[in-house]
Scaffold this active site. Structure first.
Site, mmCIF file in Angstrom:
data_model
loop_
_atom_site.group_PDB
_atom_site.id
_atom_site.type_symbol
_atom_site.label_atom_id
_atom_site.label_comp_id
_atom_site.label_asym_id
_atom_site.label_seq_id
_atom_site.Cartn_x
_atom_site.Cartn_y
_atom_site.Cartn_z
ATOM 1 N N CYS A 65 7.832 -2.915 10.876
ATOM 2 C CA CYS A 65 8.321 -3.741 12.645
ATOM 3 C C CYS A 65 6.807 -3.244 13.185
ATOM 4 O O CYS A 65 6.265 -2.299 13.653
ATOM 5 C CB CYS A 65 9.354 -3.051 13.121
ATOM 6 S SG CYS A 65 10.297 -3.464 14.687
ATOM 7 N N CYS A 69 10.255 1.905 18.254
ATOM 8 C CA CYS A 69 11.175 2.912 18.196
ATOM 9 C C CYS A 69 11.693 4.444 17.589
ATOM 10 O O CYS A 69 11.675 3.823 16.287
ATOM 11 C CB CYS A 69 12.496 2.345 18.137
ATOM 12 S SG CYS A 69 12.479 0.343 18.596
ATOM 13 N N CYS A 72 13.495 4.934 14.000
ATOM 14 C CA CYS A 72 13.305 3.998 12.794
ATOM 15 C C CYS A 72 11.910 4.153 12.043
ATOM 16 O O CYS A 72 11.469 4.435 12.240
ATOM 17 C CB CYS A 72 13.659 3.323 14.404
ATOM 18 S SG CYS A 72 13.625 1.308 12.431
ATOM 19 N N CYS A 109 26.719 -8.227 8.250
ATOM 20 C CA CYS A 109 25.709 -7.968 9.674
ATOM 21 C C CYS A 109 24.600 -8.718 8.695
ATOM 22 O O CYS A 109 24.361 -7.841 7.997
ATOM 23 C CB CYS A 109 25.450 -6.771 9.634
ATOM 24 S SG CYS A 109 27.566 -6.491 10.812
ATOM 25 N N CYS A 142 28.339 -11.614 11.525
ATOM 26 C CA CYS A 142 27.047 -10.861 12.814
ATOM 27 C C CYS A 142 25.227 -10.661 12.831
ATOM 28 O O CYS A 142 25.050 -10.455 11.795
ATOM 29 C CB CYS A 142 27.936 -9.158 12.950
ATOM 30 S SG CYS A 142 27.172 -8.217 14.620
ATOM 31 N N CYS A 202 28.521 -6.668 19.870
ATOM 32 C CA CYS A 202 28.710 -5.699 19.279
ATOM 33 C C CYS A 202 26.907 -4.524 20.057
ATOM 34 O O CYS A 202 26.198 -5.343 20.493
ATOM 35 C CB CYS A 202 28.387 -5.790 18.513
ATOM 36 S SG CYS A 202 28.415 -4.664 16.922
ATOM 37 N N ARG A 272 32.856 1.531 15.777
ATOM 38 C CA ARG A 272 32.343 1.795 14.113
ATOM 39 C C ARG A 272 32.021 3.016 13.865
ATOM 40 O O ARG A 272 30.979 3.678 14.817
ATOM 41 C CB ARG A 272 32.143 0.311 13.770
ATOM 42 C CG ARG A 272 31.216 0.500 12.883
ATOM 43 C CD ARG A 272 30.459 -0.665 12.717
ATOM 44 N NE ARG A 272 31.502 -2.123 12.746
ATOM 45 C CZ ARG A 272 30.625 -3.252 13.476
ATOM 46 N NH1 ARG A 272 29.417 -2.530 14.158
ATOM 47 N NH2 ARG A 272 31.500 -3.953 14.335
#
Length: 417
Positions: A65, A69, A72, A109, A142, A202, A272
């Site tokens: 990626c 972040c 992560c 998901c 999702c 979400c 959740r």
């Protein structure tokens, strides 16, 4: 306790508590903890009964990626030893999804690391959605693909996606301390795009990154304003090889207070328990079920979770039931407000009659925070050495009880096996 009586009454009326009341929940003592759980539990049961919605993650693309972040393990410059691979083929993803659905999951998901999808990526995901829904007509899908460009949410909706996950993660005031390659406003824009396209929104948060109580309340109130149908609450998994590797601030008690605060602010929304459930709640996970009505089943994006069978036994032993595919998740009034929500039973993401009295958050690199999922019969990965505990709310923080297990690292495990 006057505070909890007030918050319970407001939750049963779907009334927003004051910021001072939300902060007071986080400031309660351990002696008051069971009272806090019980009060939040009354609100949870009013709108969701004793049902627990199971969600299952399929990691379509892992690692690699370009975003930075700090939380992560898939970020730019991460030295975390994780599985890295490019896009799964639709039949591979459908096979992985089938394993989770067989375990009782209601929602799948689909997560992909990265800043956001290209138009070709949207086509890939559309093919994957078709492959899954051809075999499992009633499944909720999702997508969690990062920042969305114009018309991409509409294309996902047309392809059969029911929901889109994109977390705010932390407060607007501290967002720049966590990520520099995109902004808090970018995240809000993506949630707004998903909502506008008719997808169930979400969006949630990550706790344990060194934020203050005020930051936690800020992000939860911002989420309430965005009006998502589900709010994943992630607890930071401090991966070695990331900037937040030494951020060990959470205790099980702290996690329960955070969950309760979210429930009081979002009484009729699917709350959740997402990434970090096993690491931080540990033996107190069943108490979390009295507050939240939704969890991920089994493993996470890049770390191992509790075995799926153990999740199912925990739900049963705690006196809860797994929400079935023919049951809808959200209370009826929310379905009316959202035009049916996001699940097959309501033509969208879920609504049901209120009970008598639903990376990562799905994904990491694309901007979603740690997230859950499930892997059947995965070989055990070697435990990662745990860094020394950082500042905590209590001198009793036991970092020696915490083990982060890298999912599939050093094995021949296929993606999402």
């Amino acid at each position: 306790m006057d505070l909890l009586d007030t918050l319970t009454a407001k939750g049963l009326r779907r009334e927003l508590p004051t910021r001072e009341e939300a902060l007071a929940v986080l400031a309660t003592t351990d002696d008051e903890l069971l009272d806090v759980v019980a009060a939040a539990g009354k609100v949870r049961r009013q709108w969701f009964g004793r049902r627990v919605k199971l969600n299952y993650l399929v990691n379509l693309k892992s690692g690699l990626c370009p975003e930075d972040c700090s939380y992560c393990s898939q970020r730019l410059g991460s030295k975390a030893e994780i599985l890295k691979y490019t896009w799964l083929k639709p039949d591979q993803a459908a096979k992985a999804a089938a394993a989770g659905l067989a375990g009782g999951a209601k929602r799948v998901c689909l997560v992909a690391s990265g800043r956001g999808p290209t138009d070709r990526d949207i086509d890939r995901v559309a093919d994957t959605i078709s492959a899954i829904k051809d075999a499992h007509e009633d499944v909720e899908i999702c997508a969690c693909l990062g920042l969305l460009s114009d018309n991409q949410a509409e294309r996902l909706r047309a392809a059969g996606a029911d929901a889109y996950n994109h977390n705010l993660n932390t407060s607007e005031g501290t967002y720049g301390d966590i990520t520099t390659t995109h902004t808090y406003a970018d995240r809000v824009d993506t949630v707004t795009k998903a909502h506008g396209a008719g997808l169930s929104a979400c969006s949630g948060l990550i706790a344990g990154m060194g934020e203050s109580d005020e930051d936690l309340v800020d992000v939860v109130y911002a989420l309430r304003e965005l009006d998502p149908d589900s709010v994943p609450v992630n607890f930071l998994i401090p991966f070695e090889g990331t900037p937040l590797a030494k951020e060990w601030h959470l205790t099980p008690q702290r996690c329960l207070r955070i969950l309760a605060m979210v429930r009081f602010v979002c009484p009729d929304i699917e709350v959740r328990i997402a990434g970090g459930r096993e690491v931080h709640l540990r033996t107190m996970q069943p108490l979390g079920l009295h507050i939240a009505n939704s969890i991920f089943l089994g493993d996470y994006l890049t770390s191992e979770g509790q075995a799926g069978q153990d999740d199912l036994e925990m739900i049963k032993d705690a006196g809860f039931t797994v929400e079935g595919a023919d049951e809808t998740t959200l209370p009826r009034h929310r379905a009316h407000a959202t035009g049916g929500g996001c699940g097959p039973a309501a033509g969208g993401c879920g609504s049901s009659a209120a009970p008598a009295a639903e990376a990562g958050s799905c994904g990491t690199g694309g901007g979603c925070g740690p997230c859950g999922g499930h892997g059947h019969e995965a070989p055990e990965a070697a435990p990662v050495a745990v860094p020394a505990a950082g500042p905590a709310e209590s001198d009793d923080l036991r970092s020696d009880l915490v083990k982060v297990r890298r999912r599939g690292a050093g094995t021949e495990l296929a993606p999402n096996a």
